[in-house]
Write an enzyme that holds these catalytic residues in place. Structure first.
Site, PDB file in Angstrom:
ATOM      1  N   ARG A 292       0.858  -1.177   0.000  1.00  0.00           N
ATOM      2  CA  ARG A 292       0.000   0.000   0.000  1.00  0.00           C
ATOM      3  C   ARG A 292       0.898   1.232   0.000  1.00  0.00           C
ATOM      4  O   ARG A 292       2.005   1.207   0.523  1.00  0.00           O
ATOM      5  CB  ARG A 292      -0.905   0.016   1.230  1.00  0.00           C
ATOM      6  CG  ARG A 292      -1.827  -1.195   1.343  1.00  0.00           C
ATOM      7  CD  ARG A 292      -2.617  -1.134   2.655  1.00  0.00           C
ATOM      8  NE  ARG A 292      -3.528  -2.278   2.790  1.00  0.00           N
ATOM      9  CZ  ARG A 292      -3.214  -3.418   3.407  1.00  0.00           C
ATOM     10  NH1 ARG A 292      -2.001  -3.573   3.933  1.00  0.00           N
ATOM     11  NH2 ARG A 292      -4.090  -4.397   3.494  1.00  0.00           N
TER      12      ARG A 292
ATOM     13  N   LYS B  65      -2.304  -2.797   7.895  1.00  0.00           N
ATOM     14  CA  LYS B  65      -3.462  -2.375   8.681  1.00  0.00           C
ATOM     15  C   LYS B  65      -3.467  -3.099  10.027  1.00  0.00           C
ATOM     16  O   LYS B  65      -3.131  -4.271  10.116  1.00  0.00           O
ATOM     17  CB  LYS B  65      -4.748  -2.670   7.913  1.00  0.00           C
ATOM     18  CG  LYS B  65      -4.921  -1.803   6.669  1.00  0.00           C
ATOM     19  CD  LYS B  65      -6.251  -2.101   5.988  1.00  0.00           C
ATOM     20  CE  LYS B  65      -6.465  -1.204   4.777  1.00  0.00           C
ATOM     21  NZ  LYS B  65      -7.744  -1.483   4.093  1.00  0.00           N
TER      22      LYS B  65
ATOM     23  N   HIS C 139      -2.638   2.300  -5.972  1.00  0.00           N
ATOM     24  CA  HIS C 139      -3.382   1.065  -5.756  1.00  0.00           C
ATOM     25  C   HIS C 139      -3.461   0.241  -7.036  1.00  0.00           C
ATOM     26  O   HIS C 139      -3.636  -0.975  -6.989  1.00  0.00           O
ATOM     27  CB  HIS C 139      -4.783   1.385  -5.238  1.00  0.00           C
ATOM     28  CG  HIS C 139      -5.181   0.564  -4.055  1.00  0.00           C
ATOM     29  ND1 HIS C 139      -4.472   0.585  -2.867  1.00  0.00           N
ATOM     30  CD2 HIS C 139      -6.179  -0.326  -3.876  1.00  0.00           C
ATOM     31  CE1 HIS C 139      -5.046  -0.242  -2.018  1.00  0.00           C
ATOM     32  NE2 HIS C 139      -6.075  -0.814  -2.596  1.00  0.00           N
TER      33      HIS C 139
ATOM     34  N   ARG D 188      -0.706  -2.110  -6.928  1.00  0.00           N
ATOM     35  CA  ARG D 188      -1.004  -3.189  -5.972  1.00  0.00           C
ATOM     36  C   ARG D 188      -1.947  -4.211  -6.607  1.00  0.00           C
ATOM     37  O   ARG D 188      -1.741  -5.421  -6.486  1.00  0.00           O
ATOM     38  CB  ARG D 188      -1.626  -2.583  -4.719  1.00  0.00           C
ATOM     39  CG  ARG D 188      -2.024  -3.588  -3.627  1.00  0.00           C
ATOM     40  CD  ARG D 188      -2.377  -2.818  -2.362  1.00  0.00           C
ATOM     41  NE  ARG D 188      -3.124  -3.603  -1.411  1.00  0.00           N
ATOM     42  CZ  ARG D 188      -2.595  -4.406  -0.489  1.00  0.00           C
ATOM     43  NH1 ARG D 188      -1.274  -4.549  -0.439  1.00  0.00           N
ATOM     44  NH2 ARG D 188      -3.346  -5.073   0.361  1.00  0.00           N
TER      45      ARG D 188
ATOM     46  N   HIS E 235      -3.725  -9.360   3.524  1.00  0.00           N
ATOM     47  CA  HIS E 235      -5.173  -9.461   3.744  1.00  0.00           C
ATOM     48  C   HIS E 235      -5.447 -10.371   4.929  1.00  0.00           C
ATOM     49  O   HIS E 235      -4.856 -11.437   5.054  1.00  0.00           O
ATOM     50  CB  HIS E 235      -5.867 -10.035   2.509  1.00  0.00           C
ATOM     51  CG  HIS E 235      -5.964  -9.069   1.378  1.00  0.00           C
ATOM     52  ND1 HIS E 235      -6.186  -9.460   0.064  1.00  0.00           N
ATOM     53  CD2 HIS E 235      -5.873  -7.709   1.338  1.00  0.00           C
ATOM     54  CE1 HIS E 235      -6.226  -8.383  -0.706  1.00  0.00           C
ATOM     55  NE2 HIS E 235      -6.041  -7.320   0.039  1.00  0.00           N
TER      56      HIS E 235
ATOM     57  N   TYR F 149      -9.541 -10.967  -6.800  1.00  0.00           N
ATOM     58  CA  TYR F 149      -8.600 -10.816  -7.903  1.00  0.00           C
ATOM     59  C   TYR F 149      -8.716 -11.967  -8.903  1.00  0.00           C
ATOM     60  O   TYR F 149      -8.367 -11.816 -10.065  1.00  0.00           O
ATOM     61  CB  TYR F 149      -7.158 -10.751  -7.366  1.00  0.00           C
ATOM     62  CG  TYR F 149      -6.870  -9.495  -6.596  1.00  0.00           C
ATOM     63  CD1 TYR F 149      -6.507  -8.327  -7.248  1.00  0.00           C
ATOM     64  CD2 TYR F 149      -6.975  -9.470  -5.215  1.00  0.00           C
ATOM     65  CE1 TYR F 149      -6.250  -7.164  -6.540  1.00  0.00           C
ATOM     66  CE2 TYR F 149      -6.720  -8.314  -4.498  1.00  0.00           C
ATOM     67  CZ  TYR F 149      -6.353  -7.165  -5.167  1.00  0.00           C
ATOM     68  OH  TYR F 149      -6.107  -6.022  -4.461  1.00  0.00           O
TER      69      TYR F 149
END
Length: 326
Positions: free
Chosen positions: A169, A198, A270, A273, A296, A305
């Site tokens: 990110r 995150k 992004h 990414r 994730h 994806y």
């Protein structure tokens, strides 16, 4: 602490009716007990203010008197705007219903209402958004569009190579310090980068040889001169004044390179990414490996994806399955 106090202050302005006070109690709980950020609490407050107004229009001013029909009727007006407010997108309506469900669950647990009328009311399901990826050729054009004749050019090339090589990110990339990158190989393997994602979750991601060389060139030839202009920050990617590169500046670097490469679509950090994930899956990588690389929490997030490859899957099936074609 200051954020919680600000959020708590923001929470307590729903009014003096029994309904308004009960909503304020919930917002106070979310701010203080749950520790949600002020902006998040403010979003909940806006959503629940509309719910409060809707209920008051129906002469419902007591939390204990709200029925399941009231909740489902509110879900409907979010979509059609028949309460006089704007109709919401599927995603915005879903967010609002989540806030309403949380409110009623809290009231039920606290004994403010005897039942939970929202327990079976589900938010509308948003359509899946396919990630926007660009081709390997387009990525290559973007990377090669960056001139490395200047120190900032070497930084730009290192940054873009890094983003595509790791799938990081943009916040993770600009938040890196020099010590987060192992410029020496480990057990004769690839260079490893420590990313903080995150929820402050740390993960290790390999750095491809092209990116490793670009980062090494930047560290040796460009960064020393740039950092000398500032106060000696440990940041990996620096701005022209020797401070940490901002997300906005990183975005501009990519946008400029994409324009030079004549990419006929919007390209954001992004995008790299998304392209990182898509190209790995197209190359045969296991979805769970890609999940780990992207950071994730759930493989379900990563599986979106795989939808990008539907055309490829159909082509392979048609060519390989013995009874695909009549």
């Amino acid at each position: 602490m200051a954020g919680s106090v600000q959020a708590a202050t923001t929470a307590g302005d729903q009014g003096t009716t029994a309904l308004g006070r009960a909503i304020s109690d919930y917002l106070q709980h979310m701010a203080v007990e749950r520790g949600l950020a002020a902006n998040t609490v403010a979003a909940y407050r806006r959503d629940l203010k509309r719910y409060q107004h809707f209920l008051e229009q129906r002469s419902v001013d007591d939390p204990a008197k709200i029925s399941r029909h009231d909740v489902t009727a509110f879900a409907q007006v979010l979509s059609d705007g028949s309460d006089g407010a704007s109709a919401l997108s599927v995603r915005s309506a879903a967010r609002t219903i989540v806030a309403v469900r949380g409110l009623h669950k809290f009231w039920s647990l606290e004994g403010i209402s005897a039942t939970d009328p929202a327990t079976d009311v589900h938010p509308p399901m948003p359509g899946k958004r396919l990630p926007k990826a660009i081709s390997v050729g387009e990525v290559t054009r973007i990377l090669e569009a960056v001139s490395t004749e200047t120190p900032t050019g070497q930084r730009d090339r290192a940054l873009l190579e890094f983003l595509y090589s790791t799938g990081a990110r943009i916040s993770e990339a600009v938040g890196l310090d020099v010590d987060d990158v192992s410029v020496e190989t480990i057990d004769e393997g690839p260079v490893v980068v420590r990313l903080l994602g995150k929820g402050s979750k740390e993960r290790l991601v390999p750095l491809g040889s092209y990116a490793a060389k670009a980062v090494d060139d930047y560290l040796v030839r460009a960064r020393p001169g740039i950092v000398a202009k500032g106060r000696g920050t440990p940041a990996l990617f620096l701005n022209a004044r020797g401070g940490r590169l901002s997300r906005q500046s990183a975005w501009t670097i990519l946008k400029t390179a994409a324009e030079k490469a004549a990419i006929g679509r919007d390209v954001s950090p992004h995008t790299l990414r998304h392209s990182f994930a898509t190209h790995l899956l197209e190359g045969g990588a296991d979805v769970r490996v890609v999940q780990e690389l992207l950071g994730h929490a759930s493989v379900t997030t990563t599986q979106v994806y795989t939808l990008v490859n539907a055309d490829t899957l159909r082509e392979v099936y048609a060519a390989a399955h013995p009874r695909a074609l009549g």
